[in-house]
Design an enzyme around this catalytic site. Sequence first.
Site, PDB file in Angstrom:
ATOM      1  N   PHE A  12       0.818  -1.216   0.000  1.00 14.37           N
ATOM      2  CA  PHE A  12       0.000   0.000   0.000  1.00 14.37           C
ATOM      3  C   PHE A  12       0.853   1.268   0.000  1.00 14.37           C
ATOM      4  CE2 PHE A  12      -2.160   2.775   3.377  1.00 14.37           C
ATOM      5  CZ  PHE A  12      -2.718   3.635   2.442  1.00 14.37           C
ATOM      6  N   GLY A  38       4.007 -14.326 -10.196  1.00 15.33           N
ATOM      7  CA  GLY A  38       4.664 -13.231 -10.891  1.00 15.33           C
ATOM      8  C   GLY A  38       3.993 -11.896 -10.646  1.00 15.33           C
ATOM      9  N   ASP A  58      12.925 -11.760  -1.181  1.00 14.15           N
ATOM     10  CA  ASP A  58      12.451 -11.849   0.202  1.00 14.15           C
ATOM     11  C   ASP A  58      13.523 -11.309   1.136  1.00 14.15           C
ATOM     12  OD1 ASP A  58      11.528 -12.744   2.765  1.00 14.15           O
ATOM     13  OD2 ASP A  58      10.351 -14.291   1.763  1.00 14.15           O
ATOM     14  N   ALA A  79       9.264  -3.074   3.840  1.00 12.79           N
ATOM     15  CA  ALA A  79       8.824  -4.468   3.816  1.00 12.79           C
ATOM     16  C   ALA A  79       8.600  -4.978   5.232  1.00 12.79           C
ATOM     17  CB  ALA A  79       9.865  -5.330   3.103  1.00 12.79           C
ATOM     18  N   TYR A 146       2.626  -8.162  16.704  1.00 11.59           N
ATOM     19  CA  TYR A 146       3.076  -7.248  15.644  1.00 11.59           C
ATOM     20  C   TYR A 146       3.841  -6.065  16.237  1.00 11.59           C
ATOM     21  CZ  TYR A 146       2.805  -3.269  12.456  1.00 11.59           C
ATOM     22  OH  TYR A 146       3.113  -2.161  11.713  1.00 11.59           O
TER      23      TYR A 146
END
Length: 326
Positions: A12, A38, A58, A79, A146
Amino acid sequence: MKKVLVTGADGFIGSHLVEHLLGDGREVVALACYNSFGSWGWLDNISVSPKLKVVMGDIRDSAFCRTLTEEVDIIFHLAALIAIPYSYYAPDSYVDTNIRGTLNICQAARDAGNIRVIHTSTSEVYGTAQYVPIDEKHPRQPQSPYAASKIGADALAMSFYHSFGLPVTIARPFNTYGPRQSARAVIPSVISQIAAGKKEIAAGDLKPARDFNFVNDVCRAFLALAANEGTTGREVNIASNTEISIADLVTLIAGLMKADITVRKEDARMRPPSSEVYRLRGDNTLIRELTGWQPQHSLEDGLRKTIDWFIKPENLSRYKPGIFNL
């Protein structure tokens, strides 16, 4: 800042930041999370540019991160796993991605010659406000796995500044909203349900209050922090210094969409009682003093732009208004 790496570019905020950087004429290396489809995530929807290079991989792979940081001038590290509800089910994944992934990026930046890193934090690290507005000295309170993983990631990034002189800035956005946001979040959830014609809107706890910031303003803040060397070694809030309860927010959205709705609390959308963060209102004094940044969108202005995007059929079709995804 000629060549920029953006991790989490397929998400986002990351996809919007890529657009801002390209608009400023920067050369961008955009990291999208590797998948067998992909898919570049939201990058699939932005205009192709010769200055944009999309790389799939990653951040949990340290060797990959070292190749990713070659020949870039600055890293915007976005990320992360960010879904709070999923963190209750899979906390180990958050440690791997948010903490170890940040370690890999910082180590790669150090190995590449101490590349500057703008590391993305979250207002969730503060937990329920002990005082408002919340400044950068507010105690950290991990009220979800989190939040704990982001506190760990922030501390790790800052340790590289103190230990190795890595030029790190910690950008701490309060609740960001806008086009492309996941329907886990309250604003796209409510908008997409109303846009789909629902008269009864499923929601979580309506009592908490949040400091909402339009995504374009948040991207401008990232660029302002990167452009100012005085932000190095600092943790900086990106906030509006305002707040609104979720109940009042739902009423506001319904009014803007001219919708007559009722609200039904749904257990799946509720956090465990001690995990809920009931009040967030950020102090933006530091970022204003360091960079001159101020938000350009009122909440109503940002909501109108967000609604206009969501009600387009090609955008709404990407969402599942009847399903709550973790």
